[in-house]
Design an enzyme around this catalytic site. Structure first.
Site, short mmCIF file in Angstrom:
data_model
loop_
_atom_site.label_atom_id
_atom_site.label_comp_id
_atom_site.label_asym_id
_atom_site.label_seq_id
_atom_site.Cartn_x
_atom_site.Cartn_y
_atom_site.Cartn_z
N ASP A 118 0.83 -1.21 0.00
CA ASP A 118 0.00 0.00 0.00
C ASP A 118 0.86 1.26 0.00
O ASP A 118 1.83 1.36 0.74
CB ASP A 118 -0.91 -0.01 1.23
CG ASP A 118 -1.79 1.22 1.31
OD1 ASP A 118 -2.68 1.35 0.45
OD2 ASP A 118 -1.58 2.05 2.21
N GLU A 160 0.65 -0.90 -5.25
CA GLU A 160 -0.48 0.01 -5.16
C GLU A 160 0.07 1.41 -5.41
O GLU A 160 0.28 2.20 -4.50
CB GLU A 160 -1.17 -0.09 -3.80
CG GLU A 160 -2.52 0.62 -3.73
CD GLU A 160 -2.44 2.05 -3.24
OE1 GLU A 160 -3.30 2.86 -3.63
OE2 GLU A 160 -1.53 2.37 -2.45
#
Length: 642
Positions: free
Chosen positions: A277, A319
């Site tokens: 992330d 991501e």
């Protein structure tokens, strides 16, 4: 050759498939690269002891990895790039929104099997602060399951069942920041200098002020600026996303060792894909925007090389929702090519598809896709039309200008189109994080609401309802056919509308992304036998398209996609082709009117030279001998030799 391919080659020649011997082999193979990456971040003259700690840590982490996963690692290496298979179709979901908890999710495995989904991305399930937690991306612990989802044992039972059922699991690794309730942050607040060094903390605002000169605001409406003062600590801390999310300081080598340990232990719970992330933000440097820096790429490659030694059956997803030319770099370039992340979100395709829906034209789509270099052959995309997050408008300004458009005015048009500022638009979306200083903003809303189904149902407009259903199917059909793993956001497979209930929840009401994070509607799913309802039409069509995809090897991702130009700006056409010469054409009409294309070029494709091809979507033969082919509004065609 990337390191994973080298491991596969070496293992093929191994006389004995002993996990420990193969670990030693992988470590020896990766060691030089690991050393180069490590010392490029942490200078050798002051970090020899820390590097030795890393070399001592890797065997310990391998020893602790469960034996059944070590054996799975071996089979994954032998299998090759399993993640490029045409047989993989994914879904993203919030566990508590789908069916209560991990046990409830396990009960719904038959639903996934019926639809054809065999790859699941579960949104964060670890402990997080009460109240605001950025949807779980404020992490209190990387390994503890939040009690509302169940226990660690529930997770292990779920992953074991997934392995039996042939379902791959992706979980998040929030690699850029922790919550302010994380154990390290708590120790830092209490004055522990070691853990204050795990974050970017400063005694006064002098250095933060210098950073702020170039750092863009991620959430300008709800969390302006990138630093927060912590009175209990008497220091400023870097909080690029939200005040309760503290950015980790990777210039400290101890942070890397701690996070590598967390990464491997997360993988040991039966995770197949780890979603990194916010990895574009990993390295901070004064005088820059602190995104996409070379050091961030080096750090990602270092994580990857170490994980590959310990758990080579686990892969990484980037991501990185950044500009198209930056996204491709997260696969690795130059020496790191193929040695960063195996998968990345195709955010460019997603944003460009929404642009084409609004403009009814594919000109920017073609121009942008042709502008991005080919990805490495051992990597793949996740293709999607919608996720839990907002939709950003990350287009290249110079490409917009080449079309004769103003970038600022074009983005304003898109925001107006999707966010209910144009009476004639069918979309019912919301504006997210609009920045009046720059005019930048993003879009929230469920796919069905953004594509007109909510408005069509409210007005009882049958033509608008049918058009929205066609658009939902068309966009998903493109992602199913484009090179990579298609990912459906839970609820989109039944045309779920916006969920406005978030406005009554104090912990959610300031974040309108919750409008596109609905509860799974099991009452509607129970009525899918009503074949005339919009949810039923969408579900059963997508189910059939998924089955077709899994039966067509041409959809496996081997960099075998070519864009085809038709001369009609409303039409998107691309070809998927096998090494044998056989191929398949995907055609889509983004206009509300029928469009016509000339077909002589189709006949010149060798596999269409004789007879009429068949459209796999309708199972009807398509005449290409008349010289013209009419494509209905929002029609999707998968054209193959009959």
């Amino acid at each position: 050759m990337n390191q994973a391919s080298l491991h596969r080659l070496l293992m093929a020649n191994a006389k004995k498939k002993d996990p420990k011997i193969l670990f030693d082999q992988r470590l020896a193979t990766n060691l030089t690269l690991i050393q180069q990456l490590y010392f490029s971040l942490y200078p050798e003259e002051t970090n020899l002891d820390n590097f030795q700690k890393l070399l001592s840590l890797l065997p310990v982490l391998f020893k602790e990895r469960p034996e059944h996963l070590k054996l799975q690692d071996i089979s994954r290496i032998e299998e090759g790039n399993w993640y490029q298979s045409e047989k993989i179709v994914g879904m993203q979901l919030y566990v508590e929104h789908f069916n209560k908890d991990l046990k409830g999710l396990r009960e719904k495995i038959p639903y996934f099997k019926e639809l054809g989904v065999n790859f699941l991305h579960l949104m964060p399930i670890t402990t997080r602060p009460k109240g605001e937690s950025d949807g779980g991306y404020a992490v209190n612990d990387y390994l503890k399951v939040d009690p509302k989802y169940g226990t660690k044992e529930d997770l292990l039972e779920l992953t074991a069942e997934f392995r039996k059922q042939g379902i791959y699991l992706m979980l998040d690794f929030v690699v850029n920041h922790t919550s302010n309730e994380f154990s390290w942050a708590k120790k830092a607040i209490r004055g522990d200098k070691k853990y204050q060094g795990y974050y970017y903390t400063f005694e006064d605002y002098t250095i933060p002020a210098e950073f702020e000169k170039t750092l863009p605001e991620v959430f300008p409406e709800t969390s302006p600026g990138s630093f927060t003062y912590i009175p209990e600590m008497g220091r400023w801390v870097m909080t690029v996303f939200n005040s309760y999310q503290w950015d980790l300081n990777y210039t400290n080598p101890d942070v890397f060792l701690e996070m590598l340990t967390n990464l491997v232990k997360l993988s040991d719970q039966g995770v197949d894909v780890v979603r990194f992330d916010a990895l574009a933000f990993l390295w901070k440097k004064m005088g820059t925007i602190s995104q996409n820096l070379p050091e961030a790429h080096t750090l990602i490659a270092l994580f990857r090389m170490c994980l590959q030694v310990v758990a080579p059956g686990v892969i990484l997803l980037a991501e990185a929702i950044v500009a198209p030319m930056d996204i491709i770099k997260y696969f690795g370039v130059d020496q790191k090519e193929g040695n960063e992340c195996e998968i990345a979100y195709n955010a460019s395709l997603m944003a460009l598809l929404w642009n084409s829906v609004a403009t009814k034209k594919t000109t920017l789509l073609y121009k942008s896709l042709l502008h991005v270099p080919d990805k490495p052959k051992d990597c793949t995309w996740i293709n999607y039309i919608r996720c839990h997050d907002d939709i950003g408008l990350g287009y290249e300004n110079h490409l917009i200008q080449e079309l004769g458009w103003s970038p600022d005015m074009h983005r304003k048009f898109l925001l107006d189109y999707y966010c209910q500022h144009l009476d004639w638009s069918p979309a019912t979306g919301l504006m997210f994080m609009y920045n009046p200083k720059t005019g930048d903003g993003r879009i929230t809303g469920s796919a069905a609401s953004l594509l007109g189904l909510e408005k069509g149902l409210a007005l009882n407009d049958k033509s608008l309802i049918e058009a929205s259903i066609s658009k939902i199917i068309m966009l998903h059909g493109i992602t199913l056919a484009f090179g990579g793993i298609p990912l459906i956001y839970a609820g989109d497979e039944i045309g779920t509308l916006n969920d406005y209930s978030y406005q009554k929840d104090p912990a959610k009401k300031e974040d309108n992304r919750w409008v596109n994070r609905p509860m799974q509607d099991w009452e509607t799913i129970a009525k899918l036998d009503d074949i005339q309802s919009p949810p039923s039409k969408i579900f059963h069509t997508l189910k059939r398209l998924i089955a077709i995809r899994k039966n067509e090897p041409v959809f496996a991702d081997h960099n075998n996609l070519s864009l085809c130009h038709t001369g009609n700006d409303h039409i998107l056409v691309f070809e998927r082709k096998l090494a044998s010469g056989e191929g398949l054409l995907v055609l889509s009409n983004f206009d509300q009117n029928p469009q016509v294309i000339e077909t002589s070029w189709i006949k010149k494709l060798g596999y269409f030279a004789q007879g009429d091809p068949v459209d796999l979507v309708t199972e009807n033969k398509v005449s290409i001998n008349s010289g013209l082919l009419e494509i209905a509004p929002y029609q999707l065609i998968w054209l193959k030799k009959s």
